[in-house]
Design an enzyme around this catalytic site. Structure first.
Site, PDB file in Angstrom:
ATOM      1  N   GLU A 155      -0.569 -13.015 -18.689  1.00 35.24           N
ATOM      2  CA  GLU A 155       0.493 -12.891 -17.668  1.00 35.24           C
ATOM      3  C   GLU A 155       0.829 -14.224 -17.018  1.00 35.24           C
ATOM      4  OE1 GLU A 155      -0.681 -10.046 -14.687  1.00 35.24           O
ATOM      5  OE2 GLU A 155      -2.732 -10.767 -14.605  1.00 35.24           O
ATOM      6  N   ASN A 184       5.090  -7.950 -15.856  1.00 31.88           N
ATOM      7  CA  ASN A 184       5.638  -8.119 -14.498  1.00 31.88           C
ATOM      8  C   ASN A 184       5.384  -9.549 -14.011  1.00 31.88           C
ATOM      9  OD1 ASN A 184       5.964  -5.395 -14.758  1.00 31.88           O
ATOM     10  ND2 ASN A 184       4.238  -4.854 -13.442  1.00 31.88           N
ATOM     11  N   ASP A 185       4.149  -9.962 -14.122  1.00 30.88           N
ATOM     12  CA  ASP A 185       3.838 -11.318 -13.680  1.00 30.88           C
ATOM     13  C   ASP A 185       4.369 -12.359 -14.656  1.00 30.88           C
ATOM     14  OD1 ASP A 185       2.548 -11.347 -11.155  1.00 30.88           O
ATOM     15  OD2 ASP A 185       0.875 -10.281 -12.060  1.00 30.88           O
ATOM     16  N   CYS A 230       1.278  -3.789 -20.495  1.00 24.40           N
ATOM     17  CA  CYS A 230       1.127  -2.796 -19.430  1.00 24.40           C
ATOM     18  C   CYS A 230       2.025  -3.061 -18.223  1.00 24.40           C
ATOM     19  CB  CYS A 230      -0.332  -2.691 -19.002  1.00 24.40           C
ATOM     20  SG  CYS A 230      -1.022  -4.243 -18.404  1.00 24.40           S
ATOM     21  N   ARG A 260       8.646 -11.743  -7.882  1.00 25.26           N
ATOM     22  CA  ARG A 260       8.972 -10.377  -8.288  1.00 25.26           C
ATOM     23  C   ARG A 260       9.223  -9.447  -7.105  1.00 25.26           C
ATOM     24  NH1 ARG A 260       3.075  -8.496 -10.723  1.00 25.26           N
ATOM     25  NH2 ARG A 260       3.548  -6.391 -10.059  1.00 25.26           N
ATOM     26  N   HIS A 318       0.817  -1.202   0.000  1.00 22.49           N
ATOM     27  CA  HIS A 318       0.000   0.000   0.000  1.00 22.49           C
ATOM     28  C   HIS A 318       0.860   1.264   0.000  1.00 22.49           C
ATOM     29  CE1 HIS A 318      -3.385   2.185   2.364  1.00 22.49           C
ATOM     30  NE2 HIS A 318      -3.050   2.784   1.253  1.00 22.49           N
ATOM     31  N   ARG A 345      -9.089  -2.724 -14.929  1.00 20.16           N
ATOM     32  CA  ARG A 345      -8.889  -4.140 -14.659  1.00 20.16           C
ATOM     33  C   ARG A 345      -9.755  -4.536 -13.469  1.00 20.16           C
ATOM     34  NH1 ARG A 345      -2.948  -6.018 -13.196  1.00 20.16           N
ATOM     35  NH2 ARG A 345      -3.372  -4.921 -11.260  1.00 20.16           N
ATOM     36  N   ARG A 380      -5.567   0.060 -12.013  1.00 26.13           N
ATOM     37  CA  ARG A 380      -5.518  -1.043 -11.042  1.00 26.13           C
ATOM     38  C   ARG A 380      -6.617  -0.808 -10.012  1.00 26.13           C
ATOM     39  NH1 ARG A 380       0.480  -0.508 -11.919  1.00 26.13           N
ATOM     40  NH2 ARG A 380       1.262  -2.594 -12.427  1.00 26.13           N
TER      41      ARG A 380
HETATM   42  C1  PEP Z   1       1.742  -7.121 -14.680  1.00 26.67           C
HETATM   43  O1  PEP Z   1       1.662  -8.177 -14.068  1.00 26.67           O
HETATM   44  O2  PEP Z   1       2.606  -6.879 -15.523  1.00 26.67           O
HETATM   45  C2  PEP Z   1       0.787  -6.030 -14.421  1.00 26.67           C
HETATM   46  C3  PEP Z   1       0.746  -4.973 -15.179  1.00 26.67           C
HETATM   47  O3  PEP Z   1      -0.035  -6.153 -13.364  1.00 26.67           O
HETATM   48  P1  PEP Z   1       0.412  -6.019 -11.834  1.00 26.67           P
HETATM   49  O4  PEP Z   1       1.787  -5.417 -11.831  1.00 26.67           O
HETATM   50  O5  PEP Z   1      -0.598  -5.139 -11.198  1.00 26.67           O
HETATM   51  O6  PEP Z   1       0.363  -7.409 -11.365  1.00 26.67           O
HETATM   52 MG    MG Z   2      -0.095  -8.745 -13.010  1.00 29.11          MG
END
Ligand code: PEP
Ligand code: MG
Length: 757
Positions: A604, A627-628, A675, A638, A363, A506, A470
């Site tokens: 993802e 990212n995921d 994204c 991560r 947060h 999302r 988000r």
């Molecule tokens: C991702 O996983 O790349 C993504 C954009 O979502 P988050 O970082 O919120 O998991």
């Molecule tokens: Mg993600």
């Protein structure tokens, strides 16, 4: 054996400085292994020597006097080989070097084990005996185990200022670098302000008492307040508990008695420590004593005394809060930075934050991002207790923190900050221009948002819409699930702010490391567990409220698009679409004028890479969550700083997957975007454009840099670069190749500032 190990680790854990740590190690290991000698040598980076830091068995006068160069003697040999050396007669070994001041000529057998933390040699632990005998396998295994377990604790202890002060020869700590994970982007230089979590005995630093009498008064007042509280609790419980059951409170009152704990703490304050430090010293010592007891009843008393300590500390900290004076460039440092702490520092003084606990999705990291404050999270080895007032550099691009940096490093980082400011200023003029290559290939740049504050940043930077809102962020800062109308208000603000540009919302992506305080999910493997769409499909009542709020918010604007996170199979897509369509039909029947929003899916999860064609049949767009995807493809958490160096979206396997997704999407009618953080890095953006991604969504701060890169090259340059990296073997090679090309194209200044790559 396990018990002995645990007990040693526990004791070392509660040591308050390096000397105490070492003293416990050598004494306890010697006793556990029944050897004649146990010594610890630590490696000093500056002098490149192993220094004998403590020993029982060798002559006292040799301690901190004897040292060996890297590779010298048996200790150096252990360090060089990075493995145990076990000898029945050390004197016969060609590497044996004799130091008269140690008196070690009496000892023949030698077992040395390297102490290694995160691939770095910290030192060597050695046991010796007079008898000529090889240590047996069990003994060797024990020393290896203890060394591995102690390495982390020792690294932590080494990293404290007190260790530095006590031995100036161990000078490598100054300018030391602590790794965490990047929470935002940006660099800050400032003064650490350590904010203590409420009553956390472990992270209270020792500090000289400025006014001993005042400290004593404060402590006595705090003690009296806790005594009163306990008396009250006892009184209130009198109706419900018997006298025997309430006996604990009498015991508490006894411990708090002036002649017991109170007396000891007062003495410590008179010796010069401030009240909080004195209290923690006394409490920790007593608690440790109880913890080491074999008797279960006495063991329990350890938690009682800690509990009491925390209560007194709570009162002391309340008094302390009023006295904090923040420096003008404050870097907030805490074991766990909370949003409330963020709020306590005047906005104009806060330049950065560092939190030992937490991840990039915590947060507080989200809030820091929205406030544009560089943040590094998860700095597990950071010695919080001794950082107060020290100069820090917070590099949230790389997720690292430097304390007491050298002048040279300060100058380099100062230059980076200046260059960054200059660059961003120079890019302001392109905010209103389209994102297209020199030969006219367009690729819209969108932003990732989560809080209302993000909107202004994004519009100022020329975003062409929102590629990822988000929605869990407003959920995370709430104390319960927000109601439909509360959600509707938040969503409407986003949709209106960007109208007529698209806003991709999302659906709730909780689970993994994104926890809602009011909806706890406790799992052994949260990233592989109940996350994203899996949660919402199991809770249609939550999901439908959210979707209805989104749809209502879009009335007469019609720029809403809905995106589904964490999809790993086609039925998840079709079931979700049915729910969304049901909500949409119902609202239309109620007379609302809403267009059916486009629906998209995040790619993802590795399995989804191979189902692009099937998923695409049901949706309007796909958006890769790099990212995921990186985390799951490389099996690297991560948010875990221990494996952060393995996490790279430029890993050839990740690039191959991204390329495969693009190729598969070209065979469908779906638009394809990305994204994750990769989109916000000009190096990644260039590759993604070359692969054929139709849009990129990123943090607003990164947008001008990415746009400038794209506007400065031809598409064929990007395609050529992509061809040249796809078959490389490592992420480092990929990055090297991109840097060379960007330099050739005159784009070097757009690379993210880094002194560490
Ligand atoms: C991702 O996983 O790349 C993504 C954009 O979502 P988050 O970082 O919120 O998991
Ligand atoms: Mg993600």
């Amino acid at each position: 054996m396990l018990k002995t190990l645990q007990r040693i680790v526990q004791e070392v854990n509660s040591a308050r400085n390096l000397d105490e740590t070492l003293s416990i190690i050598v004494r306890k290991v010697k006793r556990a292994m029944k050897t004649d000698v146990c010594s610890v040598y630590l490696f000093d980076n500056n002098s490149q020597r192993y220094i004998l830091m403590d020993s029982v068995g060798l002559k006292k006068e040799s301690i901190k006097q004897v040292s060996l160069s890297a590779g010298q003697g048996l200790v150096g040999y252990v360090g060089l080989r990075e493995e145990p050396v076990n000898l029945d007669d050390a004197t016969q070994h060609p590497n044996y070097v004799y130091f008269a001041e140690t008196g070690e000529e009496r000892f023949h057998s030698f077992l040395g084990v390297p102490i290694i933390h995160q691939r770095r040699i910290l030192g060597v632990i050695v046991v010796q005996e007079q008898a000529k005998r090889r240590f047996d396998e069990g003994e060797e295994a024990f020393l290896i185990t203890i060394s591995a377990q102690l390495a982390g604790l020792l690294a932590h202890s080494l990293a404290t200022g007190s260790s530095n002060r006590s031995d100036p020869r161990l000078s490598q700590i100054h300018g030391s670098c602590f790794r965490g994970v990047a929470g935002t982007s940006g660099i800050a230089i400032g003064t650490a302000v350590v904010v203590l979590p409420v009553a956390n005995l472990e992270s209270v630093p020792d500090r000289p008492a400025e006014d001993i009498e005042q400290e004593i008064t404060q402590f006595n007042e705090a003690l009296a307040a806790v005594r009163y509280d306990i008396h009250e609790v006892n009184r209130r419980l009198a109706q419900r508990l018997s006298e025997e059951e309430r006996a604990l409170f009498d015991a508490y009152q006894g411990m708090l008695d002036d002649s017991a704990l109170g007396h000891e703490v007062n003495n410590k304050i008179r010796e010069g420590n401030w009240a909080q430090g004195a209290l923690c010293q006394v409490v920790t010592r007593h608690a440790r004593f109880f913890e080491l007891s074999e008797d279960d009843y006495l063991k329990e008393r350890a938690s009682d005394i800690r509990d009491l300590g925390r209560r007194v500390l709570g009162y002391l900290q309340k008094a302390e809060q009023q006295y904090i004076e923040y420096p003008s460039q404050a870097i907030l440092v805490s074991q766990e930075v909370t949003p409330a702490m963020l709020g306590e520092i005047p906005k104009e003084k806060l330049v950065g934050l560092v939190s030992v606990q937490g991840s990039s999705n915590s947060h507080v990291a989200i809030l820091a991002r929205a406030m544009g404050i560089p943040a590094v999270m998860g700095t597990i080895d950071l010695p919080v207790a001794v950082l107060d007032g020290q100069q820090l550099i917070v590099d949230s691009y790389q997720g690292v923190v430097f304390n007491s940096p050298s002048d040279e490093l300060l100058i380099q980082y100062g230059q980076l900050i200046q260059a960054e400011e200059k660059l961003l200023k120079g890019l302001e003029h392109i905010a209103g221009l389209p994102c297209e290559t020199l030969d006219g290939h367009k690729i819209p740049l969108l932003v990732n948002t989560g809080l209302a504050q993000d909107i202004t940043h994004s519009l100022n930077h020329g975003a062409e819409g929102v590629g990822l809102f988000r929605t869990e962020v407003p959920f995370m800062i709430s104390e319960r699930f927000p109601s439909e109308s509360e959600q509707q208000k938040v969503y409407r603000a986003q949709l209106e702010a960007f109208y007529p540009q698209p806003v991709v919302m999302r659906t709730l992506d909780i689970g993994g490391d994104k926890a809602l305080p009011y909806f706890p999910i406790n799992e052994a493997n949260p990233f592989l567990g109940w996350r994203g769409i899996r949660v919402t499909l199991d809770h249609p009542e939550v999901f439908l409220v959210q979707v209805r709020a989104m749809l209502r918010a879009s009335e007469d604007l019609d720029n809403l698009q809905i995106m589904l996170p964490m999809v790993s199979n086609v039925p998840e897509v079709t079931e979700t679409i049915s729910l969304i369509e049901r909500a949409w039909h119902e609202l239309c029947q109620e007379g609302l004028n809403i267009q059916r929003p486009d629906i998209g899916v995040m790619i993802e999860v590795p399995g989804a890479i191979y189902q692009v064609a099937q998923i695409a049949k049901y949706v309007d767009f796909l958006s890769v969550g790099s990212n995921d995807l990186t985390q799951y493809l490389l099996a690297v958490d991560r948010n875990n700083p221990r494996v952060a160096s393995l996490y790279s979206s430029f890993h050839p396997a990740v690039l191959a997957a991204l390329n495969a997704i693009a190729e598969a999407a070209k065979q469908t009618d779906c638009r394809l975007g990305l994204c994750g953080e990769l989109a916000g890095d000009p190096r990644g953006a260039i590759l993604l454009m070359a692969m054929g991604y139709n849009s990129l969504s990123m943090n607003a701060v990164n947008l001008p840099r990415v746009k400038s890169a794209i506007r400065s090259l031809h598409r064929r340059d990007a395609v050529q670069l992509l061809d040249s990296v796809l078959n490389l073997e490592t992420a480092e090679q990929v990055l090297e190749q991109i840097s060379l090309t960007m330099e050739d194209l005159g784009l070097k200044q757009l690379l993210q500032p880094s002194l560490l790559d």
